[in-house]
Design a protein around this motif. Structure first.
Motif, PDB file in Angstrom:
ATOM      1  N   LEU A 139       1.187  -1.284  -0.089  1.00  0.00           N
ATOM      2  CA  LEU A 139      -0.046   0.227   0.367  1.00  0.00           C
ATOM      3  C   LEU A 139       0.567   1.299   0.106  1.00  0.00           C
ATOM      4  O   LEU A 139       0.963   1.781  -0.883  1.00  0.00           O
ATOM      5  CB  LEU A 139      -0.707   0.253   1.079  1.00  0.00           C
ATOM      6  N   THR A 140       1.953   1.204   1.047  1.00  0.00           N
ATOM      7  CA  THR A 140       3.043   2.851   1.113  1.00  0.00           C
ATOM      8  C   THR A 140       3.343   2.578  -0.373  1.00  0.00           C
ATOM      9  O   THR A 140       3.749   3.842  -0.951  1.00  0.00           O
ATOM     10  CB  THR A 140       4.185   2.246   1.886  1.00  0.00           C
ATOM     11  N   ASP A 141       3.849   1.629  -1.244  1.00  0.00           N
ATOM     12  CA  ASP A 141       4.536   1.723  -2.229  1.00  0.00           C
ATOM     13  C   ASP A 141       3.299   2.526  -3.285  1.00  0.00           C
ATOM     14  O   ASP A 141       3.656   3.148  -3.598  1.00  0.00           O
ATOM     15  CB  ASP A 141       5.136   0.753  -3.156  1.00  0.00           C
ATOM     16  N   VAL A 183       0.735   4.105  -2.970  1.00  0.00           N
ATOM     17  CA  VAL A 183       0.543   5.566  -2.405  1.00  0.00           C
ATOM     18  C   VAL A 183       1.329   6.425  -3.320  1.00  0.00           C
ATOM     19  O   VAL A 183       1.286   7.440  -3.721  1.00  0.00           O
ATOM     20  CB  VAL A 183       0.193   6.074  -1.082  1.00  0.00           C
ATOM     21  N   ARG A 184       2.830   6.347  -2.918  1.00  0.00           N
ATOM     22  CA  ARG A 184       4.009   7.341  -3.325  1.00  0.00           C
ATOM     23  C   ARG A 184       4.323   6.926  -5.031  1.00  0.00           C
ATOM     24  O   ARG A 184       4.244   8.207  -4.648  1.00  0.00           O
ATOM     25  CB  ARG A 184       5.151   6.043  -2.215  1.00  0.00           C
ATOM     26  N   ARG A 187       1.561   9.559  -5.621  1.00  0.00           N
ATOM     27  CA  ARG A 187       2.224  11.023  -5.202  1.00  0.00           C
ATOM     28  C   ARG A 187       3.440  11.635  -6.524  1.00  0.00           C
ATOM     29  O   ARG A 187       3.169  12.503  -6.790  1.00  0.00           O
ATOM     30  CB  ARG A 187       2.541  11.073  -3.988  1.00  0.00           C
ATOM     31  N   GLU A 202      -1.362  10.262 -13.347  1.00  0.00           N
ATOM     32  CA  GLU A 202      -2.871   9.576 -12.323  1.00  0.00           C
ATOM     33  C   GLU A 202      -3.372   8.575 -12.379  1.00  0.00           C
ATOM     34  O   GLU A 202      -2.821   7.494 -12.224  1.00  0.00           O
ATOM     35  CB  GLU A 202      -2.886  10.805 -11.457  1.00  0.00           C
TER      36      GLU A 202
END
Lengths: 1030, 191
Positions: A19-21, A23-24, A27, A33
């Motif tokens: 998930l972090t990847d 979101v990163r 961004r 997007e």
């Protein structure tokens, strides 16, 4: 080799995006997007095909994030369910989160989940069940509710408070989707009100508040329990809910309100929490509204509320200010005087920088005005309007200006010239408002109801017609031209320069059809008046030029695209041409024989007189609902054909069109009728019965027409001649207005409304006669001001008001629109409608029955056959009751002396026998009556019973006794002081009651206790034990 | 009842959206947009209540919001909720976040949207207030986190290591080194 493959797979997966990847990555790809997310979704689809549950879990977590950004993820529903069914809490939680975000009650996939969710609910780990409940609360469907209701109900009796709390809240969602669950679940829900865990208690209060908000009357019997909670609890969250609930209950039961006042005022004094204070004030207000009279100290409560609210409003915190004003507006409805004392404060809020606060202050302004300050307040509002930027706020201001001026039939308007000027100024503000129609109605209303101001009005309206420009198409302000045109036409006699006005009306302009139609109609009125003047002056050439001029200009309207305008213009042209023909023969004759004097042909005179006759007759205000006062005559069948039905469809459709224009038909027919001689009229001659029927039909249609008030003048103005003598049937009141001083009213030009304010201020400052007039000296009529004042006085008299407002004494069945309004509030899809279930008294005993049946049969039986068990209960109860009655009769006399204090106490609390008793279903009403009169006996009676039963049924229950004595009511304590063995007795009583439950002989005495508001000790008895049982 | 809970930043970017009544995704986005427009044009020193938007609610519904630094927390509630109570609830929510994340900032919400959801589910369930006592809420959250840690155990260690490496503040170039080379080297290694 195999190892290698697994390893490779393992490493590969290790570098999956988490998930972090994601979101990163999003961004870092701000520019594209959408493209980035679509590649991510492809990756997620890949991952979902893996067998590894952690990989799927990771994918679903990412999907949940993507869903927040607005992407549909329902395609992954099946995978989400897979993740939900994982045995690992981590995955389960992610799965349920995703489900709660994207599933909804109509999702078809939900039918796959029933057993899985049931498994989770019954899981050993409380957090598994907790997560399942949280998720389920977001997507529960009717099917799931039906299938899982029993499991959730079981959880309500869990040993873990966390689960009990969640299960209680969950039941509300179940009720919404599956209303049948309410009846069997309610007793359990009720006993959760007295759960030892405050969180569970609070959840139960929450659920019952939600239920009671929509169907308050079913929950009145719970008032005693809530009352006790309110006086004992210190949990502000729960107190707020309870107090809000009482606010909903008091309108149904004023006596409850009386009991509430004291504890609520105590809370107001003692609490430091603003939120609680505010809710207390709100409920006190609701109570005071419901008991409008009969309380000796209730002005004190009002004063307290208003004082506290003042503190709120004066606070620097804008939130408190807002809420203070909101609550004030509730007080205003019933106790305007108390609010008026704080006028300064409210007026100050009008200048607040916060729009929400200004709007709330505007609501209050309604009650703040008086004859003295109306002008000043309106001036301030007009100033605000000029400054206000948002059109919504401007509109609101405009509406308020009219509302406060027009309230109570213009009670506070002392000078109608001023009011008209204000209206014109509102029009000229060019606010782009959607209230054009409202202003038009006001103009018409004032012009009709205040005769003295007509002269001023017609001149103002002439100016308005002259200068008004229709600018924006979205603007509804052009509606005022409708009113203006009608006023100048109808009151043409007041015009200074009718010819100028006529020319203004005849000016070709781009206007909507219905307004042009009014223009044409009023051109004829003006023409008729000018022609009469010519007749009086014997001015033949003048009359001829007038005819020619109007004929010429009307051609413009003849070509209108609007059929209505065309028809009217044509009729008008024909009429005038006919007159013109008569005149031209006479001018020819005059040319031949110059010696003849005057020479207006008698036929022409007759035509002009006839035309004038069309429009004579005073118009009188009629209440919009006056028609309803006229009863339907016997034998009138509105569905019956008056004439034989036309043979063709086309004819019938044209006749329905005809009906629509009914208002104007009589006018144009009359107008054109003159031209085709008596033919038309003859065809219109109907028998009196037919006429009567037609009129009834028309009037009924008019009364159903929302625009009736506006169109009344046109209708009655046009058809006055033949309607006038029958109009007496309708109750109407002519405003007794003084016509004196009209001569002094020559004010031709538009003035700023401020002028009137200055005049008024000057008058007040000088303390001359005018001020006195304002206070109601009707006698002096020397000046025109006096005339206005007296007119406003008579306006203020309730006469016209009566007709408008007494919808209550309408004959039955005709005040339909009122009930429709009420119904309109309810959303047909509102699930709460299905929850309007009478939770009758038998329900309160259900725990007992359930517990007993649980021993013998499966717990589900109760849910499935509530009717059956209810029947069983009834049978048992009957036996029980008989036995008890005998007991009571015998014990009554002996106990009376000892019980006296208890009776006193109860009497003091409830002077009359239980109010909710009345509203409770009366399947055993005669017993209730019997019991409630001898209520104090009941507890002692139990004691008696206990002795008998103790031998058969043993095992005293420590916990139940303990909780029971915790929440013993003060009333009972006092009672037991009198009867010396206080504590023992209580314990024994608890026990005895418990035993009775177990034997499912739940006493009808407890039933009556619930019903009675004055009694607080009894409900404990029935609700405490069952927590043990489950 | 609470109808929706929205968290978005000063530019209207959603950071958390929880609807307790079903709306499809596009409507959800519209509601967020509309709510942002209503809320963002208000000064900080005006009151925190506003009569609902057109898409969500109606006359019975109110928007109750708080503005913290870069984030708006908006609750859409009906008349059965106490206005000041909901303001308190927002405060409790934010304080809980602050405890869980230790000085919460917008980035925490961005990268741990799921954790924020789990925290919220301890406060509000299905649109009804579940728990308002912060100690109780924290206890529940910690217990659940413990379970998650237990479950993760050793099996998750490599994944955690990788994510730790990924979140380290190493320059982008190093991060871009092709990691899959490494397994290749291992594969070639002769036993």
């Amino acid at each position: 080799m195999a190892l290698k493959k697994v390893k490779g797979n393992f490493f590969e997966r290790m570098f999956d995006k988490n998930l972090t990847d994601l979101v990163r990555g999003i961004r870092n790809n701000k520019d594209n997007e959408a493209k980035y997310i679509s590649t991510c979704i492809e990756e997620i689809k890949q991952e979902l095909r893996q067998d590894n549950i952690s990989v799927k879990c990771n994918a679903v977590a990412k999907l949940t994030y993507i869903q927040m950004l607005g992407y549909d993820i329902s395609w992954a529903g099946f995978n989400i369910i897979e993740v939900m069914s994982s045995s690992r809490f981590t995955c389960k939680r992610i799965g349920y989160l995703a489900a709660s975000q994207c599933f909804h009650p109509d999702s078809e996939l939900l039918m796959l989940t029933t057993n899985m969710i049931r498994k989770d609910l019954n899981s050993q780990n409380q957090y598994d069940a907790g997560v399942a409940l949280s998720g389920l609360s977001c997507f529960i469907s009717p099917d799931l509710s039906r299938d899982l209701a029993n499991d959730i109900m079981t959880l309500m009796g869990s040993t873990k408070p966390y689960l009990r709390m969640k299960a209680v809240l969950m039941m509300y969602k179940v009720f919404l989707r599956y209303p049948e669950a309410l009846r069997p679940a309610f007793p359990k829900l009720k006993e959760k009100l007295e759960d030892p865990d405050p969180g569970v208690q609070s959840a139960a209060v929450n659920v019952i508040c939600e239920l009671a908000r929509k169907n308050p009357k079913n929950y009145l019997p719970l008032a005693p329990i809530f009352f006790k909670l309110m006086t004992t609890s210190t949990n502000n969250w729960m107190l707020i809910k309870i107090i809000k609930l009482f606010g909903a209950l008091t309108p149904l039961e004023p006596r409850l309100g009386k009991k509430l006042i004291e504890p609520l005022t105590n809370l107001i004094h003692s609490t430091s929490a603003m939120s609680l204070l505010y809710e207390c004030i709100n409920t006190v207000i609701a109570v005071l509204i419901s008991i409008s009279s009969g309380m000796p100290n209730h002005s004190a409560s009002i004063q307290l509320c208003v004082q506290k609210l003042r503190i709120l409003i004066e606070d620097s915190d804008q939130n408190l200010k807002y809420l203070g004003l909101l609550a004030m507006s509730k007080i205003l409805k019933t106790h305007p005087k108390s609010v008026q004392a704080h006028k300064d404060l409210i007026l100050a809020c009008l200048d607040d920088k916060d729009e929400s606060i200004r709007l709330r202050a505007l609501d209050l302004l309604y009650g703040m005005v008086s004859k003295k300050n109306l002008m000043e307040i309106v001036k301030r509002l007009l100033g605000h309007m000029e400054r206000a930027e948002g059109s919504a706020y401007r509109d609101e201001l405009l509406y308020k200006v009219i509302e406060i001026c027009a309230q109570s039939s213009y009670l506070y308007v002392t000078n109608f010239e001023w009011y008209l000027t204000v209206l014109v100024e509102l029009i000229q503000l060019e606010a782009g408002s959607r209230h054009g129609r409202l202003i038009a109605e006001q103009l018409l209303d004032v012009a009709i109801r205040v005769p003295v101001v007509r002269q001023f009005a017609v001149n103002e309206m002439t100016n308005l017609l002259d200068t008004f420009t229709v600018s924006a198409q979205s603007n509804s302000m052009y509606e005022v031209l409708y009113a203006a045109a009608w006023i100048v036409g109808e009151f043409a006699g007041e015009l200074e320069d009718a010819e100028k006005t006529l020319n203004i009306l005849l000016r070709p302009r781009l206007l909507p059809g219905h307004i042009q139609g009014v223009y044409v109609q009023n051109v004829i009125k003006l023409f008729a008046r000018l022609a009469t003047t010519c007749l009086e002056l014997q001015d033949l050439p003048g009359l001829v030029t007038l005819c020619d001029h109007v004929l010429d200009k009307l051609q413009h309207f003849n070509g209108s695209s609007d059929i209505e305008v065309q028809e009217r213009a044509n009729s008008a042209c024909m009429l005038i041409e006919m007159l013109r023909n008569q005149l031209s023969t006479s001018t020819d004759a005059m040319a031949m024989d110059t010696t003849t004097e005057g020479g207006i042909p008698p036929l022409a005179i007759e035509i002009v007189q006839e035309m004038t006759l069309l429009f004579t007759g005073e118009l009188i205000p009629v209440a919009p609902k006056a028609q309803r006062k006229v009863p339907l005559p016997d034998g009138l069948d509105l569905d019956e054909w008056i004439n034989a039905p036309p043979p063709e469809d086309a004819a019938s459709s044209s006749s329905s069109e005809h009906d629509k224009d009914e208002l104007f038909v009589s006018a144009s027919q009359a107008a054109s009728g003159a031209d085709s001689g008596g033919k038309r009229r003859q065809s219109l001659e109907l028998t009196p019965e037919q006429l009567e029927r037609q009129r009834m039909a028309r009037l009924i249609e008019q009364s159903n027409n929302p625009h009736y008030l506006k169109s009344t003048p046109t209708a009655s103005g046009a058809s006055n001649a033949d309607q006038y003598d029958n109009i007496d049937d309708i109750p109407i009141t002519e405003l007794p207005l003084d016509m004196e001083g009209v001569a002094a009213l020559r004010v031709g030009i538009t003035k700023r409304s401020d002028k009137y304010l200055q005049e008024q201020q000057a008058a007040q400052g000088g303390k001359d006669g005018k001020k006195k007039h304002k206070k109601g000296k009707k006698s002096k009529k020397a000046k025109n001001k006096v005339a206005y004042n007296s007119s406003s006085e008579s306006e203020g008299e309730p006469k016209p008001l009566h007709i408008v407002n007494t919808t209550l004494d309408m004959p039955e069945g005709v005040s339909m629109s009122d009930s429709e309004d009420k119904d309109g509030k309810y959303d047909p899809n509102d699930p709460h409608r299905a929850l309007d279930i009478e939770l009758d008294i038998t329900d309160f005993e259900a725990p007992a029955v359930r517990s007993s049946s649980k021993k013998s049969a499966a717990g589900k039986e109760n849910l499935k056959t509530p009717a059956e068990s209810a029947a069983k209960k009834d049978r048992k109860k009957d036996k029980d009751r008989k036995a008890k009655r005998e007991h009571r009769e015998s014990k009554r006399e002996r106990k009376e002396a000892a019980v006296q204090p208890v009776i006193d106490l109860i009497d003091a609390d409830t002077p009359t026998p239980s109010p909710s008793h009345i509203s409770a279903p009366s399947n055993n009403s005669n017993d209730n009556n019997n019991i409630s009169t001898i209520l104090p006996d009941a507890p002692k009676h139990h004691k008696k019973k206990k002795n008998k039963e103790k031998s058969t049924d043993g095992a005293p229950d420590a916990l139940a006794t303990a909780t029971g004595s915790n929440i013993i009511d003060v009333g009972e304590q006092e009672a037991s002081e009198v009867a010396s063995k206080a504590h023992k007795k209580k314990h024994k009583k608890e026990k005895s009651q418990r035993k009775e439950k177990k034997a499912s002989e739940s006493a009808s005495a407890t039933v009556s206790a619930i019903v009675s508001i004055g009694e607080y000790e009894q409900p404990l008895g029935i609700s405490t034990p069952s927590k043990e049982i489950l | 009842m609470i109808k929706a809970i929205l968290v978005f930043n000063n530019h209207g970017k959603p950071r958390l959206s929880k609807f307790y009544q079903y709306f499809d995704e596009s409507l959800q986005q519209q509601i967020i947009k509309e709510t942002f427009q209503l809320v963002s044009k208000r000064d900080d020193n005006v009151c925190n209540f506003l009569e609902g938007g057109s898409l969500i609610g109606g006359s019975d519904y109110k928007l109750i919001y708080r503005h913290y630094a870069t984030l708006y927390f908006v609750f859409c509630v009906d008349s059965s909720e106490s206005e000041l109570g909901i303001l308190d609830l927002i405060q409790v929510f934010v304080e809980t976040l602050d405890k869980c994340f230790e000085n919460v900032c917008e980035l925490d919400l961005i990268f741990h949207a799921d954790a924020v959801h789990h925290i919220l589910s301890e406060l509000v369930m299905g649109g009804m207030v579940l728990q308002t006592n912060m100690n109780d809420i924290m206890a529940r959250i910690e217990e659940q986190n413990k379970i998650v840690k237990q479950e993760a155990g050793i099996s998750a260690a490599p994944a955690r290591a990788v994510s730790a490496v990924k979140s380290m503040n190493i320059p982008q170039q190093i991060k871009d080194i092709k990691l899959p080379d490494l397994p290749q080297a291992i594969k070639d290694f002769k036993f």
